[in-house]
Design a protein around this motif. Structure first.
Motif, PDB file in Angstrom:
ATOM      1  N   MET A   1       3.777  -0.934   3.803  1.00  0.00           N
ATOM      2  CA  MET A   1       3.634   0.429   3.307  1.00  0.00           C
ATOM      3  C   MET A   1       5.002   1.088   3.277  1.00  0.00           C
ATOM      4  O   MET A   1       5.469   1.558   4.303  1.00  0.00           O
ATOM      5  CB  MET A   1       2.696   1.208   4.223  1.00  0.00           C
ATOM      6  N   PRO A   2       5.654   1.073   2.141  1.00  0.00           N
ATOM      7  CA  PRO A   2       6.966   1.703   2.053  1.00  0.00           C
ATOM      8  C   PRO A   2       6.808   3.171   1.674  1.00  0.00           C
ATOM      9  O   PRO A   2       5.777   3.558   1.125  1.00  0.00           O
ATOM     10  CB  PRO A   2       7.607   0.948   0.889  1.00  0.00           C
ATOM     11  N   GLY A   3       7.804   3.977   1.994  1.00  0.00           N
ATOM     12  CA  GLY A   3       7.717   5.355   1.521  1.00  0.00           C
ATOM     13  C   GLY A   3       8.700   6.286   2.187  1.00  0.00           C
ATOM     14  O   GLY A   3       9.381   5.927   3.148  1.00  0.00           O
ATOM     15  N   ARG A   4       8.733   7.508   1.649  1.00  0.00           N
ATOM     16  CA  ARG A   4       9.611   8.526   2.214  1.00  0.00           C
ATOM     17  C   ARG A   4       8.909   9.207   3.371  1.00  0.00           C
ATOM     18  O   ARG A   4       7.703   9.460   3.310  1.00  0.00           O
ATOM     19  CB  ARG A   4       9.942   9.576   1.155  1.00  0.00           C
ATOM     20  N   VAL A   5       9.676   9.501   4.410  1.00  0.00           N
ATOM     21  CA  VAL A   5       9.127  10.250   5.531  1.00  0.00           C
ATOM     22  C   VAL A   5      10.084  11.395   5.852  1.00  0.00           C
ATOM     23  O   VAL A   5      11.232  11.387   5.405  1.00  0.00           O
ATOM     24  CB  VAL A   5       8.909   9.348   6.773  1.00  0.00           C
ATOM     25  N   PHE A   6       9.588  12.376   6.620  1.00  0.00           N
ATOM     26  CA  PHE A   6      10.337  13.620   6.776  1.00  0.00           C
ATOM     27  C   PHE A   6      10.354  14.075   8.231  1.00  0.00           C
ATOM     28  O   PHE A   6       9.310  14.094   8.883  1.00  0.00           O
ATOM     29  CB  PHE A   6       9.693  14.716   5.919  1.00  0.00           C
TER      30      PHE A   6
ATOM     31  N   TYR B   1       0.861  -1.183   0.000  1.00  0.00           N
ATOM     32  CA  TYR B   1       0.000   0.000   0.000  1.00  0.00           C
ATOM     33  C   TYR B   1       0.896   1.231   0.000  1.00  0.00           C
ATOM     34  O   TYR B   1       1.777   1.354   0.848  1.00  0.00           O
ATOM     35  CB  TYR B   1      -0.894   0.006   1.242  1.00  0.00           C
ATOM     36  N   GLU B   2       0.697   2.123  -0.975  1.00  0.00           N
ATOM     37  CA  GLU B   2       1.510   3.335  -0.992  1.00  0.00           C
ATOM     38  C   GLU B   2       0.659   4.537  -0.621  1.00  0.00           C
ATOM     39  O   GLU B   2      -0.301   4.854  -1.313  1.00  0.00           O
ATOM     40  CB  GLU B   2       2.148   3.547  -2.356  1.00  0.00           C
ATOM     41  N   GLY B   3       1.010   5.183   0.458  1.00  0.00           N
ATOM     42  CA  GLY B   3       0.237   6.346   0.905  1.00  0.00           C
ATOM     43  C   GLY B   3       0.767   7.617   0.271  1.00  0.00           C
ATOM     44  O   GLY B   3       1.533   7.594  -0.675  1.00  0.00           O
ATOM     45  N   THR B   4       0.319   8.737   0.812  1.00  0.00           N
ATOM     46  CA  THR B   4       0.768  10.027   0.280  1.00  0.00           C
ATOM     47  C   THR B   4       1.811  10.620   1.226  1.00  0.00           C
ATOM     48  O   THR B   4       1.792  10.365   2.427  1.00  0.00           O
ATOM     49  CB  THR B   4      -0.406  11.011   0.187  1.00  0.00           C
ATOM     50  N   GLU B   5       2.714  11.453   0.662  1.00  0.00           N
ATOM     51  CA  GLU B   5       3.772  12.038   1.487  1.00  0.00           C
ATOM     52  C   GLU B   5       3.257  13.225   2.288  1.00  0.00           C
ATOM     53  O   GLU B   5       3.807  13.571   3.320  1.00  0.00           O
ATOM     54  CB  GLU B   5       4.961  12.424   0.604  1.00  0.00           C
ATOM     55  N   ILE B   6       2.201  13.862   1.779  1.00  0.00           N
ATOM     56  CA  ILE B   6       1.558  14.921   2.568  1.00  0.00           C
ATOM     57  C   ILE B   6       0.375  14.285   3.300  1.00  0.00           C
ATOM     58  O   ILE B   6      -0.449  13.605   2.697  1.00  0.00           O
ATOM     59  CB  ILE B   6       1.094  16.082   1.662  1.00  0.00           C
ATOM     60  N   GLU B   7       0.357  14.486   4.587  1.00  0.00           N
ATOM     61  CA  GLU B   7      -0.621  13.796   5.417  1.00  0.00           C
ATOM     62  C   GLU B   7      -1.295  14.832   6.308  1.00  0.00           C
ATOM     63  O   GLU B   7      -0.740  15.908   6.543  1.00  0.00           O
ATOM     64  CB  GLU B   7       0.156  12.771   6.260  1.00  0.00           C
ATOM     65  N   ASP B   8      -2.483  14.535   6.787  1.00  0.00           N
ATOM     66  CA  ASP B   8      -3.070  15.487   7.735  1.00  0.00           C
ATOM     67  C   ASP B   8      -2.759  15.044   9.174  1.00  0.00           C
ATOM     68  O   ASP B   8      -2.316  13.925   9.419  1.00  0.00           O
ATOM     69  CB  ASP B   8      -4.577  15.693   7.495  1.00  0.00           C
ATOM     70  N   ASP B   9      -2.934  15.988  10.062  1.00  0.00           N
ATOM     71  CA  ASP B   9      -2.595  15.774  11.472  1.00  0.00           C
ATOM     72  C   ASP B   9      -3.313  14.545  12.022  1.00  0.00           C
ATOM     73  O   ASP B   9      -2.741  13.755  12.759  1.00  0.00           O
ATOM     74  CB  ASP B   9      -2.989  17.035  12.267  1.00  0.00           C
ATOM     75  N   TYR B  10      -4.558  14.361  11.594  1.00  0.00           N
ATOM     76  CA  TYR B  10      -5.341  13.239  12.122  1.00  0.00           C
ATOM     77  C   TYR B  10      -4.688  11.901  11.818  1.00  0.00           C
ATOM     78  O   TYR B  10      -4.484  11.081  12.713  1.00  0.00           O
ATOM     79  CB  TYR B  10      -6.774  13.278  11.551  1.00  0.00           C
ATOM     80  N   HIS B  11      -4.324  11.675  10.534  1.00  0.00           N
ATOM     81  CA  HIS B  11      -3.761  10.374  10.165  1.00  0.00           C
ATOM     82  C   HIS B  11      -2.334  10.188  10.669  1.00  0.00           C
ATOM     83  O   HIS B  11      -1.894   9.082  10.931  1.00  0.00           O
ATOM     84  CB  HIS B  11      -3.801  10.179   8.646  1.00  0.00           C
TER      85      HIS B  11
ATOM     86  N   THR C   1       5.426   6.295   8.277  1.00  0.00           N
ATOM     87  CA  THR C   1       4.491   5.662   7.345  1.00  0.00           C
ATOM     88  C   THR C   1       3.299   5.059   8.084  1.00  0.00           C
ATOM     89  O   THR C   1       2.378   4.540   7.464  1.00  0.00           O
ATOM     90  CB  THR C   1       5.195   4.554   6.522  1.00  0.00           C
ATOM     91  N   SER C   2       3.313   5.167   9.425  1.00  0.00           N
ATOM     92  CA  SER C   2       2.251   4.542  10.214  1.00  0.00           C
ATOM     93  C   SER C   2       0.866   5.063   9.877  1.00  0.00           C
ATOM     94  O   SER C   2      -0.135   4.363  10.093  1.00  0.00           O
ATOM     95  CB  SER C   2       2.506   4.752  11.710  1.00  0.00           C
ATOM     96  N   GLY C   3       0.788   6.305   9.362  1.00  0.00           N
ATOM     97  CA  GLY C   3      -0.513   6.854   8.985  1.00  0.00           C
ATOM     98  C   GLY C   3      -1.219   5.944   7.991  1.00  0.00           C
ATOM     99  O   GLY C   3      -2.455   5.909   7.937  1.00  0.00           O
ATOM    100  N   GLY C   4      -0.432   5.206   7.237  1.00  0.00           N
ATOM    101  CA  GLY C   4      -0.996   4.252   6.280  1.00  0.00           C
ATOM    102  C   GLY C   4      -1.880   3.220   6.962  1.00  0.00           C
ATOM    103  O   GLY C   4      -2.855   2.732   6.381  1.00  0.00           O
ATOM    104  N   GLN C   5      -1.557   2.892   8.230  1.00  0.00           N
ATOM    105  CA  GLN C   5      -2.395   1.940   8.985  1.00  0.00           C
ATOM    106  C   GLN C   5      -3.834   2.415   9.036  1.00  0.00           C
ATOM    107  O   GLN C   5      -4.780   1.646   8.861  1.00  0.00           O
ATOM    108  CB  GLN C   5      -1.906   1.822  10.438  1.00  0.00           C
TER     109      GLN C   5
END
Ligand SMILES: [Zn+2]
Length: 340
Positions: A190-195, A129-139, A171-175
């Motif tokens: 869920m792999p991905g870049r984090v900042f 599962y690939e999420g988005t790099e911009i996330e909202d505070d909730y997720h 990447t935990s927001g992907g959960q």
């Protein structure tokens, strides 16, 4: 009339022998053989002749025109041949010349690590599962059981875009996205870049994580141990050992840090493992009941496992890289060494 034809014949033949290119040929055709050319003009002369002479003169002109057309076509074919030969000559390729060498590209070490992990997990039935790099505070925080005053939310640690939007710090927001959109049971990575605002020899403001997430009935810490033990053995070597140490993450309970026996010394103790024989590779745990409830699932019915690994850290361990910036500086001399 005969005289005029003879004159024109001489002129046409002279000009035709002088024609060198297809452009000149076109010009020639318009001037002499086209509908407004010199030969057609002869036809206009017919009107000036006596009626009885016209048929013979007309035939004469027609024959003349046909004769000239044949001459023209011969020259036209010659010119085309010559031009084609010249073109071949011009475009000739010397196939014995040494070719310009093109260096093949290679996969980045982080990509290689991810590909290996993806292979291992695919074998255990996980999907990606690939999420988005911009996330909202909730997720990124709230749904993951991170309280409003948790230090991770500090603007010193997190790149905020607006009050509510941020570059994901994990990447935990992907959960949460998975639980919102997928029907349990499921197993995803869920792999991905984090900042994160962090920058030294072992930290980069951008790095790669891979989250693993399982939602199913009756899964427990021992399932997690089996899963991660299999992962470590496949990733490093078949005799790699794993151990769990208690830890804390807001979104798992219980939470553990996972160590593997040192891939350098095999557990005897060396500089890499700082003499302990163990190396920490990831954090994991049983998904906190609050997180499951936050996503609308019944925590008495559904259980979950989660683990998060730093892909860069695994690549550094696996390939003996001691500074994370070597992975991201894009220095060819460094990256070439990972080419298989
Ligand atoms: Zn060691």
């Amino acid at each position: 009339m005969l005289q005029k034809i003879e004159e024109l014949r001489g002129q046409i033949r002279d000009r035709l022998t002088a024609v060198k290119s297809s452009d000149e040929l076109k010009e020639f055709f318009t001037k002499y053989l086209g509908s407004k050319g010199a030969v057609s003009d002869l036809m206009k002369e017919l009107g000036k002749l006596d009626k009885s002479e016209r048929p013979a003169a007309g035939k004469l002109i027609n024959d003349f025109k046909n004769e000239m057309m044949e001459d023209f076509k011969r020259v036209e074919a010659d010119v085309a041949n010559r031009e084609r030969a010249a073109k071949y000559e011009r475009e000739a390729v010397d196939i014995t010349m040494p070719a310009e060498m093109r260096e093949p590209g290679a996969l980045h070490p982080v990509t290689m690590v991810f590909n290996q992990l993806a292979d291992i997990f695919a074998g255990m039935g996980f999907t990606v599962y690939e999420g988005t790099e911009i996330e909202d505070d909730y997720h990124n925080f709230t749904a993951l059981n991170t309280p409003q005053d948790h230090p991770a939310r500090d603007k010193q640690d997190t790149f905020y875009i607006t009050e509510d939007l941020l570059l994901r710090t994990q990447t935990s927001g992907g959960q949460i996205h998975c639980m919102e959109t997928m029907e349990p049971p499921f197993k995803v990575i869920m792999p991905g870049r984090v900042f994160r605002c962090d920058d030294d020899a072992t930290h980069s403001p951008m790095f790669h994580q891979m989250e693993g997430f399982v939602i199913d009935k009756n899964v427990s810490l021992s399932d997690l141990h089996g899963l991660l033990d299999k992962l470590a053995k496949a990733m490093f070597s078949p005799d790699t050992k794993t151990r769990f140490r208690p830890s804390f993450f807001p979104f798992t309970e219980p939470s553990v840090e996972v160590d593997i026996s040192c891939c350098e010394c095999g557990g005897k103790g060396c500089r890499l493992c700082k003499g302990t024989g163990w190396i920490e590779i990831l954090g994991a745990g049983v998904v906190n009941r609050n997180v499951i409830r936050n996503c609308g699932l019944d925590p008495d019915e559904w259980t979950g496992l989660a683990f998060g690994a730093g892909l860069d850290r695994i690549a550094m361990l696996k390939y003996g890289v001691n500074n994370i910036h070597i992975l991201f500086d894009g220095d060819k001399r460094a990256l070439e060494q990972f080419r298989k």
